[in-house]
Design a protein around this motif. Sequence first.
Motif, PDB file in Angstrom:
ATOM      1  N   TYR A 188      62.951  53.630   6.019  1.00  0.00           N
ATOM      2  CA  TYR A 188      63.328  53.950   7.402  1.00  0.00           C
ATOM      3  C   TYR A 188      62.467  53.100   8.328  1.00  0.00           C
ATOM      4  O   TYR A 188      61.280  52.895   8.067  1.00  0.00           O
ATOM      5  CB  TYR A 188      63.087  55.435   7.665  1.00  0.00           C
ATOM      6  N   TYR A 189      63.075  52.569   9.392  1.00  0.00           N
ATOM      7  CA  TYR A 189      62.263  51.818  10.352  1.00  0.00           C
ATOM      8  C   TYR A 189      62.526  52.342  11.754  1.00  0.00           C
ATOM      9  O   TYR A 189      63.545  52.962  12.029  1.00  0.00           O
ATOM     10  CB  TYR A 189      62.536  50.312  10.265  1.00  0.00           C
ATOM     11  N   MET A 190      61.588  52.064  12.641  1.00  0.00           N
ATOM     12  CA  MET A 190      61.644  52.595  14.003  1.00  0.00           C
ATOM     13  C   MET A 190      61.104  51.532  14.954  1.00  0.00           C
ATOM     14  O   MET A 190      60.031  50.966  14.731  1.00  0.00           O
ATOM     15  CB  MET A 190      60.790  53.870  14.069  1.00  0.00           C
ATOM     16  N   ASP A 191      61.866  51.209  16.010  1.00  0.00           N
ATOM     17  CA  ASP A 191      61.464  50.192  16.981  1.00  0.00           C
ATOM     18  C   ASP A 191      60.977  50.836  18.269  1.00  0.00           C
ATOM     19  O   ASP A 191      61.578  51.798  18.762  1.00  0.00           O
ATOM     20  CB  ASP A 191      62.640  49.272  17.316  1.00  0.00           C
ATOM     21  N   SER A 192      59.915  50.287  18.830  1.00  0.00           N
ATOM     22  CA  SER A 192      59.453  50.718  20.152  1.00  0.00           C
ATOM     23  C   SER A 192      59.020  49.491  20.939  1.00  0.00           C
ATOM     24  O   SER A 192      58.558  48.494  20.376  1.00  0.00           O
ATOM     25  CB  SER A 192      58.295  51.713  20.027  1.00  0.00           C
ATOM     26  N   VAL A 193      59.186  49.571  22.262  1.00  0.00           N
ATOM     27  CA  VAL A 193      58.831  48.474  23.166  1.00  0.00           C
ATOM     28  C   VAL A 193      57.699  48.937  24.069  1.00  0.00           C
ATOM     29  O   VAL A 193      57.798  49.983  24.716  1.00  0.00           O
ATOM     30  CB  VAL A 193      60.044  48.036  24.013  1.00  0.00           C
ATOM     31  N   THR A 194      56.636  48.179  24.113  1.00  0.00           N
ATOM     32  CA  THR A 194      55.489  48.550  24.933  1.00  0.00           C
ATOM     33  C   THR A 194      55.746  48.255  26.402  1.00  0.00           C
ATOM     34  O   THR A 194      56.690  47.547  26.758  1.00  0.00           O
ATOM     35  CB  THR A 194      54.229  47.774  24.515  1.00  0.00           C
ATOM     36  N   GLY A 195      54.886  48.795  27.245  1.00  0.00           N
ATOM     37  CA  GLY A 195      54.827  48.319  28.614  1.00  0.00           C
ATOM     38  C   GLY A 195      54.142  46.962  28.637  1.00  0.00           C
ATOM     39  O   GLY A 195      53.785  46.402  27.584  1.00  0.00           O
ATOM     40  N   LEU A 196      53.928  46.428  29.817  1.00  0.00           N
ATOM     41  CA  LEU A 196      53.251  45.136  29.943  1.00  0.00           C
ATOM     42  C   LEU A 196      51.801  45.301  29.489  1.00  0.00           C
ATOM     43  O   LEU A 196      51.062  46.108  30.040  1.00  0.00           O
ATOM     44  CB  LEU A 196      53.315  44.662  31.397  1.00  0.00           C
ATOM     45  N   ILE A 197      51.403  44.540  28.481  1.00  0.00           N
ATOM     46  CA  ILE A 197      50.055  44.656  27.932  1.00  0.00           C
ATOM     47  C   ILE A 197      49.074  43.901  28.838  1.00  0.00           C
ATOM     48  O   ILE A 197      49.303  42.750  29.188  1.00  0.00           O
ATOM     49  CB  ILE A 197      50.000  44.094  26.500  1.00  0.00           C
ATOM     50  N   LYS A 198      47.983  44.574  29.210  1.00  0.00           N
ATOM     51  CA  LYS A 198      47.039  43.995  30.156  1.00  0.00           C
ATOM     52  C   LYS A 198      45.821  43.362  29.505  1.00  0.00           C
ATOM     53  O   LYS A 198      45.109  42.599  30.144  1.00  0.00           O
ATOM     54  CB  LYS A 198      46.579  45.076  31.151  1.00  0.00           C
ATOM     55  N   ASN A 199      45.512  43.694  28.263  1.00  0.00           N
ATOM     56  CA  ASN A 199      44.373  43.053  27.609  1.00  0.00           C
ATOM     57  C   ASN A 199      44.847  42.356  26.343  1.00  0.00           C
ATOM     58  O   ASN A 199      46.047  42.283  26.081  1.00  0.00           O
ATOM     59  CB  ASN A 199      43.277  44.085  27.296  1.00  0.00           C
ATOM     60  N   LYS A 243      38.402  41.953  39.991  1.00  0.00           N
ATOM     61  CA  LYS A 243      37.570  41.074  39.166  1.00  0.00           C
ATOM     62  C   LYS A 243      36.762  41.890  38.163  1.00  0.00           C
ATOM     63  O   LYS A 243      36.660  41.530  36.984  1.00  0.00           O
ATOM     64  CB  LYS A 243      36.638  40.243  40.059  1.00  0.00           C
ATOM     65  N   TRP A 244      36.170  42.989  38.628  1.00  0.00           N
ATOM     66  CA  TRP A 244      35.386  43.834  37.732  1.00  0.00           C
ATOM     67  C   TRP A 244      36.263  44.558  36.730  1.00  0.00           C
ATOM     68  O   TRP A 244      35.886  44.753  35.576  1.00  0.00           O
ATOM     69  CB  TRP A 244      34.569  44.830  38.559  1.00  0.00           C
ATOM     70  N   GLN A 245      37.449  44.964  37.169  1.00  0.00           N
ATOM     71  CA  GLN A 245      38.380  45.630  36.264  1.00  0.00           C
ATOM     72  C   GLN A 245      38.793  44.698  35.127  1.00  0.00           C
ATOM     73  O   GLN A 245      38.844  45.093  33.957  1.00  0.00           O
ATOM     74  CB  GLN A 245      39.611  46.115  37.044  1.00  0.00           C
ATOM     75  N   LYS A 246      39.098  43.466  35.459  1.00  0.00           N
ATOM     76  CA  LYS A 246      39.535  42.522  34.435  1.00  0.00           C
ATOM     77  C   LYS A 246      38.402  42.156  33.474  1.00  0.00           C
ATOM     78  O   LYS A 246      38.651  41.765  32.330  1.00  0.00           O
ATOM     79  CB  LYS A 246      40.112  41.264  35.091  1.00  0.00           C
ATOM     80  N   LYS A 247      37.158  42.280  33.944  1.00  0.00           N
ATOM     81  CA  LYS A 247      36.016  42.059  33.057  1.00  0.00           C
ATOM     82  C   LYS A 247      35.700  43.287  32.220  1.00  0.00           C
ATOM     83  O   LYS A 247      34.833  43.241  31.348  1.00  0.00           O
ATOM     84  CB  LYS A 247      34.777  41.673  33.882  1.00  0.00           C
ATOM     85  N   GLY A 248      36.397  44.405  32.502  1.00  0.00           N
ATOM     86  CA  GLY A 248      36.122  45.639  31.781  1.00  0.00           C
ATOM     87  C   GLY A 248      34.813  46.290  32.188  1.00  0.00           C
ATOM     88  O   GLY A 248      34.223  47.054  31.422  1.00  0.00           O
ATOM     89  N   GLN A 249      34.352  46.012  33.412  1.00  0.00           N
ATOM     90  CA  GLN A 249      33.070  46.531  33.881  1.00  0.00           C
ATOM     91  C   GLN A 249      33.204  47.282  35.200  1.00  0.00           C
ATOM     92  O   GLN A 249      32.349  47.203  36.075  1.00  0.00           O
ATOM     93  CB  GLN A 249      32.066  45.380  34.027  1.00  0.00           C
ATOM     94  N   LEU A 250      34.291  48.017  35.332  1.00  0.00           N
ATOM     95  CA  LEU A 250      34.535  48.733  36.574  1.00  0.00           C
ATOM     96  C   LEU A 250      33.435  49.751  36.863  1.00  0.00           C
ATOM     97  O   LEU A 250      33.170  50.080  38.022  1.00  0.00           O
ATOM     98  CB  LEU A 250      35.902  49.431  36.495  1.00  0.00           C
ATOM     99  N   ASP A 251      32.800  50.229  35.829  1.00  0.00           N
ATOM    100  CA  ASP A 251      31.727  51.230  36.019  1.00  0.00           C
ATOM    101  C   ASP A 251      30.546  50.666  36.793  1.00  0.00           C
ATOM    102  O   ASP A 251      29.703  51.422  37.282  1.00  0.00           O
ATOM    103  CB  ASP A 251      31.270  51.748  34.655  1.00  0.00           C
ATOM    104  N   GLN A 252      30.470  49.346  36.959  1.00  0.00           N
ATOM    105  CA  GLN A 252      29.359  48.727  37.673  1.00  0.00           C
ATOM    106  C   GLN A 252      29.491  48.849  39.191  1.00  0.00           C
ATOM    107  O   GLN A 252      28.510  48.620  39.906  1.00  0.00           O
ATOM    108  CB  GLN A 252      29.262  47.236  37.297  1.00  0.00           C
ATOM    109  N   ILE A 253      30.679  49.191  39.694  1.00  0.00           N
ATOM    110  CA  ILE A 253      30.881  49.180  41.147  1.00  0.00           C
ATOM    111  C   ILE A 253      31.334  50.524  41.694  1.00  0.00           C
ATOM    112  O   ILE A 253      31.747  50.616  42.844  1.00  0.00           O
ATOM    113  CB  ILE A 253      31.899  48.095  41.552  1.00  0.00           C
ATOM    114  N   ILE A 254      31.260  51.590  40.896  1.00  0.00           N
ATOM    115  CA  ILE A 254      31.744  52.881  41.370  1.00  0.00           C
ATOM    116  C   ILE A 254      30.768  53.479  42.372  1.00  0.00           C
ATOM    117  O   ILE A 254      29.605  53.095  42.467  1.00  0.00           O
ATOM    118  CB  ILE A 254      31.972  53.855  40.193  1.00  0.00           C
ATOM    119  N   ASP A 255      31.265  54.440  43.141  1.00  0.00           N
ATOM    120  CA  ASP A 255      30.464  55.183  44.102  1.00  0.00           C
ATOM    121  C   ASP A 255      29.210  55.716  43.407  1.00  0.00           C
ATOM    122  O   ASP A 255      29.279  56.313  42.333  1.00  0.00           O
ATOM    123  CB  ASP A 255      31.314  56.334  44.653  1.00  0.00           C
ATOM    124  N   SER A 256      28.051  55.514  44.027  1.00  0.00           N
ATOM    125  CA  SER A 256      26.789  55.916  43.394  1.00  0.00           C
ATOM    126  C   SER A 256      26.736  57.411  43.113  1.00  0.00           C
ATOM    127  O   SER A 256      26.053  57.846  42.183  1.00  0.00           O
ATOM    128  CB  SER A 256      25.611  55.524  44.296  1.00  0.00           C
TER     129      SER A 256
END
Length: 838
Positions: A347-358, A715-728
């Motif tokens: 048995y096989y099953m197909d699925s389509v992803t959303g737009l992959i960001k990484n 820019k920070w999101q794309k670097k995967g470092q969003l935690d560096q700029i969040i509200d203190s």
Amino acid sequence: MDCRRRFGLLFWGGLLISLFPYISCLFNPVDNYLIDCGSSGNVSVGNRVFMADNLASNLLSTPEIISANTSSVPASSSNDSSLFETARIFTGTSKFTFPIKKTGRHWIRLYFYPFVFSSFNMSAANFSVSTQNFVLLRDLVIVKDPIVKEFSVDVKSDTLEVIFAPVNGSIAYVNAIEVVSVPDILIVDEATLLEPSGKFQGLTTLAYETVARVNVGGPKVAPDKDPLTRNWVSDGSFLVNKNSATSFSNIPAVKYSPEGAAPEIAPNVVYGTLMEMNSKDDPNSNFNVTWKFKVDPEFQYLVRFHFCDIVSKSLHQLYFNVYVDSWLVVRDLDLSVRLSNALGTPYYMDSVTGLIKNDILLVSIGPANLANVYPNAILNGLEIMKMSNSVGSLSGEDSVISFPGSTSSNKHVGVIIGVVIGAFVAAILVGVLFVLCRRKRKGMHHAPTKSWISISTAGGMSHTMGSKYSNGTITSAASNYGYRIPFATVQEATNNFDESWVIGIGGFGKVYKGVLNDGTKIAAKRGNPRSQQGLAEFQTEIEMLSQFRHRHLVSLIGYCDERNEMILIYEYMEQGTLKSHLYGSDFPSLSWKERLEVCIGAARGLHYLHTGYAKPVIHRDVKSANILLDENLMAKVADFGLSKTGPDLDQTHVSTAVKGSFGYLDPEYFRRQQLTEKSDVYSFGVVLFEVLCARPVIDPTLPREMVNLAEWAMKWQKKGQLDQIIDSTLVGKIRATSLRKFGETAEKCLADYGVDRPSMGDVLWNLEYALQLQEAIIEVDPEDNSTNMIGELSPQINNFSDIETGASATRFDVPGVDDLSGVSMSRVFSQLVKSEGR
């Protein structure tokens, strides 16, 4: 029909059915071009013979014939190494033209191995490859090691052109080419769409590049062992935690059936081997088995799962869940039900992803959350295929390569001619419209000017108000509701517009708090005679808010149009604006949970505007200052003065002058002056980052790279470092999984093109998901003496350093979002999958 004839039909019919697997394996491709480029003679690879391309010179068009050869091909366990010993080098755009006897899907396999030949260093080659309709490769550079690129394209013409184009004066090359027919059943038109959830149709028209084809739990399968000459690799290098799964093999148990997958889909050596959860010694096992694959971002992927239950002893023993990244593909999968109560049936099953960001894609299987079911999950095979995008490319936004005299060239010429003619006709139409508009304006100049605006009311009487802003008549839906409030009442309620009662100032005017005689608290927005936002916005606000009622939209109580005034009266929002809780005021800071709930409420309000009426309503001024909070911090969207009714069903956008707030404005709307609901989505994405970072969206006092919040945060999101700029105030208080989902949602909202942004319904779903990730409690072992709640969820799936230890994402089964009433969606997530040990 006589008995003998009937018996004969039954006999041969039964024999055909019993031989079904073997007959299917004998697929004979109508088109079968196997070319060994640069070779002086034919080469045998397994049971296939590759023809020397000098014997097929009629297929090749090139400005220069250059054959290359080497004896230094790296040692390989595969039997196709001889194909990499020779190559054809192209100094200019060149093409192979293959006559097609049967249109439909075809493999295109390209063999590349860079070596040095004479003055040509192929490891420095930079080139692109396309067909008439699809870009296969762009700016390809192969530094070392032989590779095979496999594509699947739908050929609709009687020829297939494979075009090689050197880039920037470089060269192109290829060692071998295959163009082979594929049976129609290999790609069906429909699959499960994971984001947004639903059905994806149109698979048969797309091109695909094979990213991975894996025989899970089994050995490598060579092309001569596969009915469609495919290469299957073992899953060992993709398995994240090798201790989480064990292999199992029972190839004789595989029984192909017309109800299941045919041998062309995958051979029995794939369906007869598998990986299953390593849970035999622990009936309380609760973890996922995960495989990790490298992919190209900004594309969608077709993920094909191959299953065959060769482990169960009886029906309805095996139930499990299947995931792709954070998407739940299927819950409580029972293969025996899907295959009419049969075991051992492929048995096989197909699925389509959303737009992959990484650049990573995870596939996982895990136990069902069902009582009295032993935890187990299986996977026999897996295929991951990159899908061509909206411009027919598998390698970016480029169009197909033009080759002089080719059909694609002719098509481009046709397009150019069409564009020129279209532009000429458009110029004529513009001229005609210009003349008509000038005549209309002249006629307007001669019309008598009116300085009083009539607003009809329910009783048929008219009330007038002087205006410096506009001429015309308001025909408002509010006229049917008795929304009109006397000026004296508003004056009394606001203590004669006491300046100390001002709670806000906007482009329309000042906002005063007040109390009506019946004790109702109000906010009265009084139009400023000098404001540029006059009658049109006053009318729009009344029209919009008199038609809509939603718990996440600020309610209009009434309006006043006496004494040359334009005053709008709303319900009073005790806690002010979202912006005031983020920065620039004395309001208390919000917790992360409160911020998520505010964003969810605002998203619900916008989702209702976009979907809750015959035509979508586009807010056009989504910003934190227009999201108000009541005494319970419930969010409500306000200020509909710039709102506009969206396009009809047969239109894609509304053309209109650009309006909005700087910093929140959709750049695509600004460039094209074409408004869609996705313009609101962009603005809301800016709000999301504003909520996370608690700073203005435009701050000229900051360094240049930080001035624009959206650009800086992305820019920070794309670097995967969003935690560096969040509200203190939030540092250490946001779970990594919740932050990651929130950041991904904001990033999707800020896509450059509206078509790539999610709907507000999808944004709402993801924010609910982020909230659930923040609030989810992981069950603790009762023998654990610690009384502290685990402070961190299992890391989300793109935290790969943690995944190497066997962790995986917490995932949810979430139905489609259709929450126009604003009812809490917490019950949607009541089936939270345990994340312990994942």
